[in-house]
Design an enzyme around this catalytic site. Sequence first.
Site, PDB file in Angstrom:
ATOM      1  N   ASP A 179       0.826  -1.490   0.004  1.00 49.46           N
ATOM      2  CA  ASP A 179       0.335   0.234   0.202  1.00 49.46           C
ATOM      3  C   ASP A 179       1.003   1.566   0.197  1.00 49.46           C
ATOM      4  O   ASP A 179       2.230   1.212  -0.356  1.00 49.46           O
ATOM      5  CB  ASP A 179      -1.111   0.087   1.455  1.00 49.46           C
ATOM      6  CG  ASP A 179      -2.123   0.417   0.886  1.00 49.46           C
ATOM      7  OD1 ASP A 179      -2.615   1.361  -0.306  1.00 49.46           O
ATOM      8  OD2 ASP A 179      -3.457  -0.191   1.097  1.00 49.46           O
ATOM      9  N   ASP A 244     -10.256   3.912  -4.097  1.00 50.10           N
ATOM     10  CA  ASP A 244     -11.276   2.321  -3.918  1.00 50.10           C
ATOM     11  C   ASP A 244     -12.332   2.379  -4.510  1.00 50.10           C
ATOM     12  O   ASP A 244     -12.931   3.547  -4.774  1.00 50.10           O
ATOM     13  CB  ASP A 244     -11.203   2.490  -2.681  1.00 50.10           C
ATOM     14  CG  ASP A 244      -9.875   2.493  -1.457  1.00 50.10           C
ATOM     15  OD1 ASP A 244      -9.892   3.004  -0.886  1.00 50.10           O
ATOM     16  OD2 ASP A 244      -8.575   2.277  -2.632  1.00 50.10           O
TER      17      ASP A 244
END
Length: 460
Positions: A179, A244
């Site tokens: 991430d 996202d």
Amino acid sequence: MTAKHRRAPSTPPPPLLSDVGIPKRMKPTVTSVFVLALALSPAVLIGAHASEGVAKLPVMGFNTWNAYHCNISEDIVIKNANLMISLGLADAGYNYVNIDDCYAAKQRNSDGDIVANQTKFPSGMKTLTDNIHALGLNAGIYSDAGWFTCQLYPGSYQNEARDAKLFQDEWGFDYLKYDNCAVPFDNITRENIMGRYARMANAISDLSKSTGKPPLILSLCEWGREQVWLWGKRYGQSWRTAGDLVPFWKSVAFIINQNSFYSWASDFYGHNDMDMLQIGNGNLTYEESKTHFTAWALMKSPLLIGTDVETASNQTIEILTNREIIAINQDPVVGTGVTPFRWGINPDYISNNTHPAQYWSGESQNGTVFMLINTLDEPATMFFNLTESPWIRAGIQYSVRDLWAHSNNGTAVRNFTAYNVPPHGVVALLLQDAGDEPEGLWPPCAVTWWCVSQSGIIIV
């Protein structure tokens, strides 16, 4: 993945390089710029080539985040692993079980290692991966290129080699989702996003060389920043291309639109990652879920299930196990996916986050693939000429296979019409050469622009 209720803010584009703010003594000459480029390029731009030999095809599997967020445990992971087998998901190709954020203790141990949360994973990570491997599946883990993960557990910055060794050699994982939260200050990193991801890629590559094992699969979760589709393949096997995905049609349409402009970047060993699947979550309708799955699969995104498999409906399982759609995603001969040949609602190459490109095509080992997306809120009839796609030969008729109805729908000659496509619905077709088109068709060219007879007569 970004932090729940704490999503990373949009980053404004960097200012153009200029002399503003550069002391006169540091202003580069042409020669100094050239020398500087030569000096810097090997460190960051050449890459670790860690992608070689693993994840030729998009990864398929399950990830804990969308269904469970931080409420994970070894029992939940093993339960879903077993359900993947009993529900036929593993047989359909889903062979990775991936743990996302929140599995660790908040602090590294005295040796500097990440420690699994003893309450959530009392048996330890090695036992967990052994159990997953015993089921014939692979195991994935999560970390971050910054100081912390998005949920503020230990990240891997300045611990890349230590963590790569822990994840693969000691814990037994096969895959790493990496991430992009908790970024260190610029005066510490002296690197951009690419440079921070290169650190882990180099660590994985070095570990592979020293152990003789295949490298960890590296999934770059940096949300499409810094044009990752141009460089992601140097360091990993997949790279997120947008923020996202949430389980609403507007989010699905947004990501399809974003990817329409760089869907060309996916190929063997390197894939645009459109984010984990939301099928079975939120308020997506059956038709919207089919469109979501078709677009992700045919654009060669990784397919990572993000719903609670135990409570998944029969419709959700039916969508996720459509083998004819999966076969395009997992094509061993053609690594590229579908790309738009006509936008439809908008002029071509115009970005529209609510009405993305509607007409797509691509190659496959068994024929030409077409994807038609109705972005309207009402049923629509969708028409196209076959040779609008570069993968169709003029003068040939094509048999038509419907990849959702699982039916053969006759022969298409020069054009195809899909009637009453549902709102936000999709048509997925496989067209195969069915021989020469019938004699005597007029005009003699499907596209009459500069259609000329051998004697020089222009056909109009």
